[in-house]
Design an enzyme around this catalytic site. Structure first.
Site, mmCIF file in Angstrom:
data_model
loop_
_atom_site.group_PDB
_atom_site.id
_atom_site.type_symbol
_atom_site.label_atom_id
_atom_site.label_comp_id
_atom_site.label_asym_id
_atom_site.label_seq_id
_atom_site.Cartn_x
_atom_site.Cartn_y
_atom_site.Cartn_z
ATOM 1 N N ASP A 99 4.931 -10.456 2.441
ATOM 2 C CA ASP A 99 5.067 -9.034 2.823
ATOM 3 C C ASP A 99 5.582 -8.272 2.559
ATOM 4 O OD1 ASP A 99 2.388 -10.242 4.414
ATOM 5 O OD2 ASP A 99 2.843 -9.825 5.996
ATOM 6 N N ASP A 100 5.725 -7.402 2.565
ATOM 7 C CA ASP A 100 6.635 -5.940 1.384
ATOM 8 C C ASP A 100 8.019 -5.651 2.595
ATOM 9 O OD1 ASP A 100 4.942 -4.526 2.476
ATOM 10 O OD2 ASP A 100 4.144 -2.890 1.152
ATOM 11 N N ASP A 101 7.891 -6.070 3.831
ATOM 12 C CA ASP A 101 8.341 -5.236 5.231
ATOM 13 C C ASP A 101 9.162 -6.088 5.949
ATOM 14 O OD1 ASP A 101 6.023 -6.056 6.219
ATOM 15 O OD2 ASP A 101 6.027 -5.047 7.393
ATOM 16 N N THR A 109 11.010 -8.219 10.187
ATOM 17 C CA THR A 109 10.869 -6.884 10.739
ATOM 18 C C THR A 109 9.999 -5.896 10.284
ATOM 19 O OG1 THR A 109 11.559 -7.300 8.580
ATOM 20 C CG2 THR A 109 13.376 -6.743 9.865
ATOM 21 N N ARG A 147 -4.785 -7.074 8.100
ATOM 22 C CA ARG A 147 -4.764 -6.169 6.628
ATOM 23 C C ARG A 147 -4.629 -7.219 5.799
ATOM 24 N NH1 ARG A 147 -0.029 -4.534 10.646
ATOM 25 N NH2 ARG A 147 -1.606 -3.172 12.255
ATOM 26 N N TYR A 185 0.868 -1.286 -0.471
ATOM 27 C CA TYR A 185 -0.198 -0.106 -0.125
ATOM 28 C C TYR A 185 1.122 0.930 -0.079
ATOM 29 C CZ TYR A 185 0.822 0.256 4.611
ATOM 30 O OH TYR A 185 1.269 0.548 6.446
ATOM 31 N N GLU A 203 -3.916 -16.386 9.772
ATOM 32 C CA GLU A 203 -3.237 -17.501 9.112
ATOM 33 C C GLU A 203 -3.549 -19.014 9.874
ATOM 34 O OE1 GLU A 203 -2.054 -15.225 10.755
ATOM 35 O OE2 GLU A 203 -0.330 -14.521 10.102
HETATM 36 C C1 UGA Z 1 1.530 -9.182 10.488
HETATM 37 C C2 UGA Z 1 1.767 -10.080 10.176
HETATM 38 O O1 UGA Z 1 2.692 -10.225 9.968
HETATM 39 C C3 UGA Z 1 0.328 -10.145 8.885
HETATM 40 O O2 UGA Z 1 0.977 -11.042 7.924
HETATM 41 C C4 UGA Z 1 -0.646 -9.642 8.666
HETATM 42 O O3 UGA Z 1 -1.296 -9.166 7.301
HETATM 43 C C5 UGA Z 1 -0.551 -8.876 9.244
HETATM 44 O O4 UGA Z 1 -0.519 -8.760 10.918
HETATM 45 C C6 UGA Z 1 -2.414 -8.468 9.980
HETATM 46 O O5 UGA Z 1 -2.375 -7.741 11.037
HETATM 47 O O6 UGA Z 1 -2.894 -7.966 8.999
HETATM 48 P P1 UGA Z 1 2.171 -7.159 10.801
HETATM 49 O O7 UGA Z 1 3.588 -6.484 10.290
HETATM 50 O O8 UGA Z 1 1.437 -6.210 11.375
HETATM 51 O O9 UGA Z 1 2.421 -8.036 10.268
HETATM 52 O O10 UGA Z 1 1.469 -6.240 9.354
HETATM 53 P P2 UGA Z 1 1.569 -5.199 8.005
HETATM 54 O O11 UGA Z 1 3.373 -5.709 7.329
HETATM 55 O O12 UGA Z 1 2.024 -3.573 8.155
HETATM 56 O O13 UGA Z 1 1.320 -5.550 6.709
HETATM 57 C C7 UGA Z 1 0.859 -6.883 6.297
HETATM 58 C C8 UGA Z 1 0.999 -6.625 4.591
HETATM 59 O O14 UGA Z 1 -0.362 -6.051 4.301
HETATM 60 C C9 UGA Z 1 2.639 -6.105 4.178
HETATM 61 O O15 UGA Z 1 2.395 -6.214 3.197
HETATM 62 C C10 UGA Z 1 1.754 -4.345 3.778
HETATM 63 O O16 UGA Z 1 2.057 -3.479 2.736
HETATM 64 C C11 UGA Z 1 0.395 -4.845 3.388
HETATM 65 N N1 UGA Z 1 -0.598 -3.902 3.695
HETATM 66 C C12 UGA Z 1 -0.851 -3.267 4.688
HETATM 67 C C13 UGA Z 1 -1.631 -3.184 3.317
HETATM 68 O O17 UGA Z 1 -1.772 -3.733 1.798
HETATM 69 N N2 UGA Z 1 -2.575 -2.308 3.425
HETATM 70 C C14 UGA Z 1 -2.937 -2.262 4.321
HETATM 71 O O18 UGA Z 1 -4.267 -1.352 4.718
HETATM 72 C C15 UGA Z 1 -1.716 -2.637 5.141
HETATM 73 MN MN MN Z 2 4.763 -6.421 8.253
#
Ligand code: UGA
Ligand code: MN
Length: 310
Positions: free
Chosen positions: A172-174, A288, A141, A75, A260
């Site tokens: 995930d991208d991070d 990370t 998310r 995003y 998951e």
């Molecule tokens: C944790 C888990 O590692 C994620 O796989 C899970 O989706 C997430 O919790 C969750 O709560 O749903 P976290 O580091 O908290 O991960 O989440 P983010 O890395 O912020 O988001 C996961 C992925 O979704 C990323 O690739 C991010 O780019 C994407 N994302 C996040 C979106 O596409 N839209 C959003 O509004 C937020």
């Molecule tokens: Mn993440």
């Protein structure tokens, strides 16, 4: 005299051509050099033919390697391009990887479109917006984005004859991914699992393995989860994805941290899981998280003389 020469020439010509063709076929069959570059741009659509990658030479010819499909929800935010750059730098080194990048947006952004075109790896660029009501802290998310990736994968493969060797994982991208992780997941038969670093309030979480089978979970957070594992901790074979066409991520009734389990429950059992990374004793991926960037000194209106994409 001239006509004699000419008739000999005509007689020899087809043979010379045959020899050239045979030599040409032979050289195109020769193995690719270990570091053949991956030229050309990618875009939404079909991958280019894969080239060899850097990680330790694998014995099987690359054509026989199962494709790894990486579904990445992403995003728009200040660090997005930096995250995607880091990810592409990793993925570019993995043989036969197909990146499914799904933007959380109503349309493909120019930034990601340009990025994908220059990424230098097979990439499919999709988009689907998260409904506003689901964009709240505490809610899972990227549900819609992962489902869009799954739908694309199923549609692409449903009309192709088996076998279609492939492995899917959610990237995930991070997160941070070691190259060894891809070697491990490549041999997934149904569903494989491994430890994830820096997650669940601990240095790592991992599936506990006894006699080659998963018997429990080492975790510090919600140990009651049927599959106490992060999204980065498992891979699924393409066959399993295709033979469970209804398995998707659900919004309804889904709690944080349960995505998951909710997904894995639909396609496998704990007993069936295949432990990777030396019986789940090695961390090859890290959950990370990038700190929120400080833009306190960013001017309200554009002040610079040029416009720069960051
Ligand atoms: C944790 C888990 O590692 C994620 O796989 C899970 O989706 C997430 O919790 C969750 O709560 O749903 P976290 O580091 O908290 O991960 O989440 P983010 O890395 O912020 O988001 C996961 C992925 O979704 C990323 O690739 C991010 O780019 C994407 N994302 C996040 C979106 O596409 N839209 C959003 O509004 C937020
Ligand atoms: Mn993440």
């Amino acid at each position: 005299m001239k006509s004699l020469f000419f008739s000999r020439f005509l007689l020899l010509l087809p043979w010379v051509l045959i020899v050239i063709i045979v030599l040409d076929i032979d050289s195109s069959r020769a193995p690719l050099p270990a570091r053949a570059p991956r030229g050309g741009g990618a875009g939404s659509g079909e991958p280019r033919s894969a080239a060899a990658a850097r990680p330790p030479p694998q014995r099987r010819p690359e054509a026989a390697l199962p494709t790894i499909y990486a579904i990445t929800p992403t995003y728009s935010r200040p660090v997005q391009k930096a995250e995607l750059t880091r990810l592409a730098n990793t993925f570019r080194q993995v043989a036969r990887l197909h990146w499914i990048l799904v933007e959380d947006a109503a349309a493909r952004s120019e930034l990601v479109t340009r990025f994908v075109a220059a990424a230098g790896l097979p990439c499919t660029h999709l988009h689907v917006p998260t409904p506003r009501r689901y964009k709240r802290p505490g809610l899972p998310r990227a549900t819609e984005q992962r489902n869009a990736g799954l739908a694309w994968l199923r549609q692409r493969h449903q009309h192709l004859p088996p076998p279609q060797p492939g492995v899917l994982f959610f990237a995930d991208d991070d997160n941070t991914y070691s190259l060894e992780l891809f070697q491990e997941m490549r041999t997934t038969r149904k569903v494989s699992v491994w430890p994830v670093g820096l997650v669940g309030g601990r240095r790592y979480e991992r599936p506990v393995v006894e006699n080659g089978k998963v018997v429990g979970w080492y975790t510090g957070w919600r140990a009651d989860r049927p599959f106490a594992i992060d999204m980065a901790g498992f891979a699924v074979s393409l066959q399993v994805i295709l033979s469970h066409p209804k398995a998707v991520f659900k919004r309804r009734g889904s709690q944080p941290g349960m995505q998951e389990s909710d997904f894995l429950k639909q396609i496998t059992t704990v007993e069936e899981l295949e432990p990777k990374a030396n019986n789940c004793t090695k961390v090859l991926v890290w959950h990370t998280r990038t700190e929120k960037v400080n833009l306190a000194n960013e001017p309200k209106y554009h002040l610079d003389t040029v416009t720069i994409e960051v």
